[in-house]
Design an enzyme around this catalytic site. Structure first.
Site, short mmCIF file in Angstrom:
data_model
loop_
_atom_site.label_atom_id
_atom_site.label_comp_id
_atom_site.label_asym_id
_atom_site.label_seq_id
_atom_site.Cartn_x
_atom_site.Cartn_y
_atom_site.Cartn_z
N HIS A 137 -4.44 -1.86 -5.01
CA HIS A 137 -4.07 -2.93 -5.40
C HIS A 137 -5.17 -4.01 -5.30
CE1 HIS A 137 -3.65 -4.08 -1.36
NE2 HIS A 137 -2.76 -2.87 -0.98
N SER A 175 0.82 -1.23 -0.08
CA SER A 175 0.00 0.06 0.00
C SER A 175 0.63 1.19 0.00
CB SER A 175 -0.99 -0.09 1.03
OG SER A 175 -1.81 -0.90 1.10
#
Length: 459
Positions: A368, A125
């Site tokens: 993602h 992240s």
């Protein structure tokens, strides 16, 4: 370079270089000055702003022949939100013929999320958020620094140079990787107290709302949310930079800790910390999992929009729903879907705001994919997990469900391939000035380019 201990503010350098590959990148932020100094900035803003038309359209006005600029920019990140997760949320909440608020935005595309990590092929992240926030690909764990550790200018900082208000809203810790990448620069995402210090002493977003109180108070000072030493994950105050809440209050933040206090405050600068860590408990089903934020994401976002929209120059707002990612890490489909529903309710609120405030660019994207989530038919002969295992990492990966397709008698299951991130591209939808430029396949660094241009940033 950056003095990591001093209250410095960034100033753009002139040393941009190509940033699509892993070896050459925009180095950006080279010169920093004391907050006590005076800086004259020539912004070169567009003479006219593109105007968004209610219903999702937009005008074709462009300032001085460049791309359209926006009065307001709202970036909504569904952490871990891949296309299959988005469809699972759709099926469970609005059905096959229904449409999520995030799917109702005018333009659609998708983003590749590869980081420039030298060891791992799949992003985390921090690297992903850095790409969105700065246009630079970097190593996993980096927060708005390039592969050499040099800070790079963020969208939040571009917005501030355009004299816009700024805000960060999340159901994670406010110092977690995604919000941190917009408001801080550290070599390691784990340095959350330093991230908090930079919020207070360097970047100073007008609104900071979410969890993570533990990173703001020193050991032994519980703050507003009692510590829970029996929690499987430590929840104890651990600031390495002293009492950062007191320092925030000293520079003008109104510190609030409950939904009632958030509703009551009339301050233009708010620090809301509503949980020790994340605003939920991530775990496999029946093992302490919970998604009931004391202040819902939509409530926090509504307050941020109210406060930031008072600024005559407009604003930049980052909104993140962390629960999709964390529940997918735990292979907990039921609560991943619930967090996704909360995300979509928030997007609906933001769309309504954009319809009432022409010139607002709204972008919804996943940073993602998490879990390798797959939507499947119910089939007892097609269970990929080992139901006879007692190993937690195996048992949590068995299929979840069945879930009912809303408005029908149909059902589906959710299957998982991992408890980690995957390298799949993530869906993006958008509307407002410049949104048409996002209707393509692109890297997350390209999304930065569009948002920076919309903010009137330097090309």
């Amino acid at each position: 370079m950056v003095d990591p201990t001093g209250p410095d503010r960034p100033v753009d350098g002139d040393d941009d270089v190509p940033h699509r590959g892993g070896s050459t990148m925009r180095t950006g932020l080279r010169t920093w000055i004391s907050t006590g100094g005076t800086v004259a900035l020539t912004l070169g803003l567009a003479a006219s702003a593109a105007v968004d038309v209610p219903g999702g359209g937009q005008s074709t006005e462009r300032g001085r022949g460049g791309p359209p600029t926006a009065r307001n920019v709202v970036l909504v990140v569904g952490d871990g939100l891949g296309v299959a997760a988005r469809d699972a949320i759709r099926l469970a909440t609005v059905g096959q013929d229904g449409r999520l608020a995030m799917d109702a935005l005018r333009h659609a595309g998708w983003t590749r999320t590869d980081s420039a990590d030298p060891v791992e092929a799949v992003t985390d992240s921090a690297a992903s958020a850095t790409a969105f926030a700065t246009g630079v690909r970097t190593y996993n764990g980096a927060v708005s620094v390039d592969v050499e550790g040099t800070p790079v200018t963020t969208l939040l900082e571009h917005a501030q140079r355009a004299r816009k208000a700024t805000g960060l809203v999340t159901t994670a810790q406010v110092t977690d990787a995604t919000p941190a990448a917009f408001g801080a620069h550290v070599a390691d995402r784990a340095d959350q107290s330093e991230i908090a210090r930079q919020y207070v002493e360097v970047t100073r977003p007008d609104v900071i709302l979410g969890g993570g109180e533990d990173w703001w108070y020193p050991e032994g000072d519980e703050g507003a949310h009692p510590d829970d030493p029996d929690d499987p994950r430590p929840e104890v105050s651990r600031s390495t930079a002293g009492d950062l809440v007191a320092r925030a209050e000293a520079v003008g933040y109104d510190h609030v800790t409950t939904a009632e206090e958030l509703a009551a405050t009339r301050s233009g600068r708010i620090l809301g910390l509503f949980a020790n860590e994340e605003m939920f408990e991530q775990a496999p089903e029946g093992q302490g999992d919970e998604y009931e934020p004391t202040v819902p994401l939509a409530t926090m976002t509504a307050k941020a929009l109210d406060v930031l929209s008072r600024d005559r120059q407009g604003f930049f707002l980052l909104v993140e729903e962390e629960g999709v990612d964390e529940m997918a890490h735990a292979n907990n489909a039921a609560l991943a879907i619930r967090a996704g529903q909360a995300l979509d309710e928030t997007v609906d609120l933001v769309r309504d705001f954009a319809d009432r405030h022409p010139g607002t660019l709204v972008v919804v994207v996943g940073d993602h994919e998490t879990g390798g989530l797959a939507v499947e038919n119910v089939d007892v002969e097609d269970e990929s997990g080992d139901t006879g295992s007692t190993e937690p990492s195996v048992t949590q990966s068995v299929e979840d469900g069945p879930f009912t397709v809303a408005g029908s008698d149909l059902q589906f299951t959710v299957d998982w391939t991992t408890g980690s991130h995957t390298g799949g591209a993530t869906p993006l939808t958008a509307q407002g000035p410049g949104a048409d430029r996002l209707a393509r396949t692109q890297h997350s660094t390209d999304v930065f380019d569009v948002l920076r241009d919309a903010l009137g940033g330097r090309r």
